[in-house]
Write a protein that holds these residues in place. Structure first.
Motif, mmCIF file in Angstrom:
data_model
loop_
_atom_site.group_PDB
_atom_site.id
_atom_site.type_symbol
_atom_site.label_atom_id
_atom_site.label_comp_id
_atom_site.label_asym_id
_atom_site.label_seq_id
_atom_site.Cartn_x
_atom_site.Cartn_y
_atom_site.Cartn_z
ATOM 1 N N HIS A 186 1.095 -1.062 0.057
ATOM 2 C CA HIS A 186 0.175 -0.183 -0.019
ATOM 3 C C HIS A 186 0.830 1.133 -0.186
ATOM 4 O O HIS A 186 1.519 1.392 1.091
ATOM 5 C CB HIS A 186 -0.939 -0.130 1.318
ATOM 6 N N HIS A 224 1.755 5.462 -0.933
ATOM 7 C CA HIS A 224 1.070 6.809 -0.838
ATOM 8 C C HIS A 224 2.070 7.880 -1.432
ATOM 9 O O HIS A 224 3.075 7.756 -1.372
ATOM 10 C CB HIS A 224 1.064 7.213 0.727
ATOM 11 N N THR A 258 -3.386 4.911 -2.352
ATOM 12 C CA THR A 258 -4.459 5.915 -1.878
ATOM 13 C C THR A 258 -4.050 7.251 -2.531
ATOM 14 O O THR A 258 -3.047 7.838 -2.256
ATOM 15 C CB THR A 258 -4.315 5.897 -0.506
ATOM 16 N N HIS A 282 -4.060 10.895 -2.436
ATOM 17 C CA HIS A 282 -4.392 11.929 -1.099
ATOM 18 C C HIS A 282 -4.640 13.205 -1.949
ATOM 19 O O HIS A 282 -4.869 14.103 -0.981
ATOM 20 C CB HIS A 282 -3.082 11.918 -0.416
ATOM 21 N N CYS A 330 -7.576 3.613 -4.216
ATOM 22 C CA CYS A 330 -8.599 4.096 -3.288
ATOM 23 C C CYS A 330 -8.428 5.660 -2.957
ATOM 24 O O CYS A 330 -7.651 6.233 -3.200
ATOM 25 C CB CYS A 330 -8.001 3.511 -1.781
ATOM 26 N N THR A 331 -9.756 6.214 -3.283
ATOM 27 C CA THR A 331 -9.862 7.621 -3.294
ATOM 28 C C THR A 331 -10.367 7.871 -1.948
ATOM 29 O O THR A 331 -10.864 7.145 -0.948
ATOM 30 C CB THR A 331 -11.068 7.976 -4.222
ATOM 31 N N ILE A 332 -10.442 9.322 -1.527
ATOM 32 C CA ILE A 332 -10.574 9.641 -0.033
ATOM 33 C C ILE A 332 -11.693 10.486 0.074
ATOM 34 O O ILE A 332 -11.973 10.814 1.415
ATOM 35 C CB ILE A 332 -9.198 10.199 0.598
ATOM 36 N N ASN A 346 -10.539 9.743 4.801
ATOM 37 C CA ASN A 346 -9.283 9.735 5.785
ATOM 38 C C ASN A 346 -9.713 9.829 7.135
ATOM 39 O O ASN A 346 -10.684 10.336 7.556
ATOM 40 C CB ASN A 346 -8.023 10.740 5.455
ATOM 41 N N TYR A 393 -10.224 0.073 5.828
ATOM 42 C CA TYR A 393 -9.168 -0.579 4.781
ATOM 43 C C TYR A 393 -8.820 -2.194 5.238
ATOM 44 O O TYR A 393 -8.421 -2.827 4.262
ATOM 45 C CB TYR A 393 -7.759 0.112 5.171
#
Length: 369
Positions: free
Chosen positions: A89, A91, A114, A116, A145-147, A169, A360
């Motif tokens: 995972h 970032h 993700t 961000h 993965c969007t937030i 988040n 998650y």
């Protein structure tokens, strides 16, 4: 389930804050084994700002990269392969370029990114970087993965595919630090009177955070006769341009540098100022909700998803100085009408790190089935 989180550093940014909280929370699951790998050297203090907050159950490792060379891509591949993770995972936008060789050659793990940032910010990167992202996303080499809901819709519109999940988040709820009373006295010393409104801005000095807009708008706000101070927390203001910004700030603006105990400042503030051009789901905004500090924000992703203008915060109409001044003026007139418990309740129901980690954990298990 072996989970490897990867990012460039553990500096004082929002994504780094989030990864620290998330990995700590995931260690509470019996089936999770957590490792956090940073690309840059852990011998540089700014690269490990959150290192001491990591749980002892999180294995921390550093690649020690000073300046990226082609050979480092092979080193990263070898390092990831040695970990034998089930989930990788990663970032932040630049991490993909460093991970690309690994993603192509080592297909055993499931890879997750993700996002961000606002999708608009990602679109604005170089053609090469944009091509790489489009390639790995459209080929399904990486799960995304969007937030925020709007972040997810923008991803679908631009890449013409659904993301694997949208998970907002989270942030660990922090209690007052041992320095709380000292910070409170510090803030009181800045105030002009007992009625002085206290605003706090948290963010490193970058173009995306748009502190030029904030400083010029706040100067104007104070010059109009408003009794207010602005506390700016973040690094980078010792740069030549940052010093120039400080020189043009009025006496009611105070630059405090990096701080670990930002919760103490937010708990003693009336308003939280967010002036960014691009955001995903700002961790600082989540912290403001958690501590009942009313946000005043430009209309960025995240803020537009969760700030109800005039009810739990104030949104500027656009990114112009006049609009932000107008939002500050509306705050001054109406902020005492806002129930701060609404902000705290929004945090509890939407932004807790416990709920975020649970989602998650469920995503990891689903992707491994």
């Amino acid at each position: 389930m072996k989970i490897l989180h990867v990012l460039p550093t553990l500096s004082s940014g929002g994504a780094e804050r989030f990864v620290t909280d998330l990995t700590n929370e995931l260690t509470k699951y019996d089936d999770c084994q957590l490792t956090l790998l940073i690309m840059k050297s852990d011998q540089v203090a700014e690269n490990i700002f959150y290192r001491d907050e990591l749980s002892e159950k999180v294995t921390f490792k550093s690649m020690g990269i000073q300046k990226v060379r082609i050979y480092d891509l092979w080193r990263i591949y070898q390092a990831v392969k040695r970990e034998k993770p089930d989930i990788v995972h990663y970032h932040l936008a630049g991490t993909l370029n460093l991970m690309l060789l690994t993603i192509l050659l080592y297909r055993k793990p499931t890879y997750i990114e993700t996002i961000h940032s606002d999708i608009r910010a990602i679109i604005g990167i170089t053609k090469r970087d944009r091509w790489i992202k489009s390639f790995v996303f459209k080929k399904g080499l990486v799960k995304v993965c969007t937030i925020t809901p709007s972040n997810g819709e923008a991803f679908k519109e631009y890449y013409r595919r659904d993301c694997a999940a949208t998970i907002v988040n989270g942030r660990k709820a922090a209690a007052p630090s041992p320095l709380f009373d000292i910070r409170k006295k510090e803030i009181e010393s800045y105030k002009h009177s007992p009625n002085t409104m206290v605003f706090t801005h948290i963010g490193r000095f970058t173009k995306a955070k748009n502190q030029k807009l904030l400083i010029t708008a706040f100067n104007n706000f104070v010059h109009r006769g408003n009794d207010a101070i602005l506390l700016i927390i973040g690094n980078g203001f010792d740069s030549p341009q940052g010093k120039d910004y400080q020189a043009h700030a009025c006496d009611s603006i105070h630059f405090l540098g990096e701080q670990h105990d930002v919760q103490d400042y937010l708990m003693n503030s009336d308003g939280f100022c967010l002036s960014s051009i691009f955001e995903g789901m700002p961790i600082t905004l989540i912290e403001a909700f958690a501590y009942g500090c009313i946000p005043i924000s430009t209309p960025v992703c995240g803020a537009t998803d969760y700030i109800q203008d005039g009810k739990n915060g104030f949104l500027a109409r656009d990114f112009k100085k006049g609009s932000y001044i107008e939002a500050l003026e509306r705050f001054a007139t109406h902020y005492q009408d806002i129930d701060k418990n609404q902000l705290k309740e929004l945090y509890n129901t939407t932004f807790s790190i416990e709920g975020c980690a649970n989602q998650y954990h469920a995503l990891y298990k689903k992707l491994l089935c």
